[in-house]
Motif scaffolding. Structure first.
Motif, short mmCIF file in Angstrom:
data_model
loop_
_atom_site.label_atom_id
_atom_site.label_comp_id
_atom_site.label_asym_id
_atom_site.label_seq_id
_atom_site.Cartn_x
_atom_site.Cartn_y
_atom_site.Cartn_z
N LYS A 139 10.04 -6.61 -0.89
CA LYS A 139 8.66 -6.56 -0.40
C LYS A 139 7.85 -7.77 -0.82
O LYS A 139 7.12 -8.36 0.00
CB LYS A 139 7.97 -5.28 -0.88
CG LYS A 139 6.54 -5.15 -0.37
CD LYS A 139 5.90 -3.84 -0.83
CE LYS A 139 4.47 -3.74 -0.31
NZ LYS A 139 3.81 -2.48 -0.75
N GLY A 144 5.26 -8.22 2.26
CA GLY A 144 4.97 -6.92 2.85
C GLY A 144 4.86 -6.93 4.36
O GLY A 144 4.20 -6.06 4.94
N ASN A 166 6.70 6.44 6.83
CA ASN A 166 7.16 5.93 5.55
C ASN A 166 8.68 6.03 5.45
O ASN A 166 9.24 6.27 4.37
CB ASN A 166 6.51 6.68 4.38
CG ASN A 166 6.73 5.96 3.05
OD1 ASN A 166 6.93 4.75 3.00
ND2 ASN A 166 6.71 6.73 1.95
N ASP A 172 4.04 0.98 3.25
CA ASP A 172 3.03 0.00 2.85
C ASP A 172 3.21 -1.34 3.55
O ASP A 172 2.44 -2.28 3.29
CB ASP A 172 3.09 -0.23 1.33
CG ASP A 172 2.62 1.00 0.56
OD1 ASP A 172 1.82 1.77 1.13
OD2 ASP A 172 3.06 1.19 -0.59
N LYS A 174 3.25 -4.11 6.69
CA LYS A 174 2.39 -4.41 7.84
C LYS A 174 3.24 -5.03 8.95
O LYS A 174 4.01 -5.96 8.69
CB LYS A 174 1.27 -5.37 7.44
CG LYS A 174 0.35 -5.76 8.60
CD LYS A 174 -0.72 -6.75 8.15
CE LYS A 174 -1.63 -7.13 9.31
NZ LYS A 174 -2.66 -8.11 8.90
#
Length: 314
Positions: A139, A144, A166, A172, A174
């Protein structure tokens, strides 16, 4: 008139009249309204159709719009043809129209052997990002982000659903929604710097030759098995084969191979005119005209194969 010849003459007249009636296409069909959603593979498909249509006396008119607008426009009969329905990746977007039968989907795909899922540069794959479930471990390196294509595309919808669910721990992340060209630019930049990036990828597409990239496993529940193995279908207005039977026959005859498409796409991506690329490809592979033009005439009822060959200088 000698009565013994009358039945023969009448039969001949009726036969000629029937053939002329069948051969004539309504003048309202002269403009062939073709959807272009901005994908390079769609440009490759469309370039073949445009070239053949021109040779037959039609006036192809491309309009660049998103997939949702394409479907709505075909439903309203404001557009005629869309050659790039990828299944299963865009099934969710097409489903409402398919269920209500407000557009017509070809019974057989116009191309087999495609695939569509996430991919990464091979150097990142070799570091351990091999599966959807591996993405969260990278990540920080990925900032991310997952790089998609234009908003409303089937691939983006599936990625947004993965994030919303999820799934794989990607809640989390994008999704970067942009054009296909912008996505490819981001990938090229990342690879040049040997940075981490995960992005939507598919075959056929020259990106598979341009980038040293590897497809990720694990996305079967969303993209389908075998790395998002896909088939591509044609969508037309529900009454197109009745309004414009000759044009609709041409559209129905169009099939492609992944190798053919990749060859067309590679040159189109170098900013060559798509119909010029298509013309060069057909001149090198003229046997395809027999398939594409079987049972197809010019708009005014003449031999379609002869007309297209003359158009191409063959």
């Amino acid at each position: 008139m000698n009565s013994k010849f009358a039945p023969i003459l009448l039969s001949t007249v009726l036969c000629v009249s029937a053939n002329n009636l069948m051969a004539q296409e309504s003048s309202s069909c002269k403009t062939m309204r073709i959807a272009d959603i901005g994908w390079v593979d769609n440009a490759a498909n469309n370039s073949i159709l445009e070239l053949l249509a021109e040779g037959l006396g039609y006036q192809p008119k491309k309009t660049m719009v998103s997939l949702p607008i394409t479907l709505a426009s075909i439903q309203k009969k404001q557009m005629d043809v869309y050659l790039d329905y990828w299944s299963p990746s865009t099934d969710e977007t097409v489903k409402p129209y398919r269920d209500k039968k407000t557009v017509k989907i070809s019974a057989e795909p116009n191309m087999r052997g495609a695939k569509y899922t996430l991919a990464v540069p091979t150097y990142l794959y070799e570091k351990g990002l091999k599966d959807f479930a591996d993405i969260p471990r990278f990540k920080e390196e990925l900032a991310g982000k997952i790089h998609g294509i234009e908003a409303g595309s089937g691939g983006n919808k599936m990625l947004n659903q993965i994030i919303a669910d999820n799934k794989f721990g990607l809640g989390d992340f994008k999704l970067i929604e942009s054009s296909e060209a912008a996505m490819r630019t981001a990938v090229a930049r990342a690879i040049k710097r040997e940075e981490a990036i995960v992005f939507l990828a598919w075959s056929p597409h020259p990106m598979n030759l341009q980038f040293d990239m590897t497809y990720l496993s694990g996305g079967d529940d969303y993209f389908g098995p075998n790395y998002g193995a896909a088939e591509v279908y044609t969508i037309t207005a529900t009454d197109y084969d009745q309004r414009c039977p000759n044009a609709a026959k041409l559209v129905a005859n169009l099939t492609y191979t992944t190798d053919m498409e990749a060859a067309l796409m590679a040159r189109i991506m170098e900013r060559e005119k798509p119909t010029t690329v298509a013309a060069d490809w057909i001149r090198s592979n003229p046997q395809w005209l027999d398939t594409w033009l079987a049972g197809v005439s010019t708009i005014d009822g003449k031999d379609g194969l002869v007309a297209v060959k003359n158009h191409l200088g063959l």
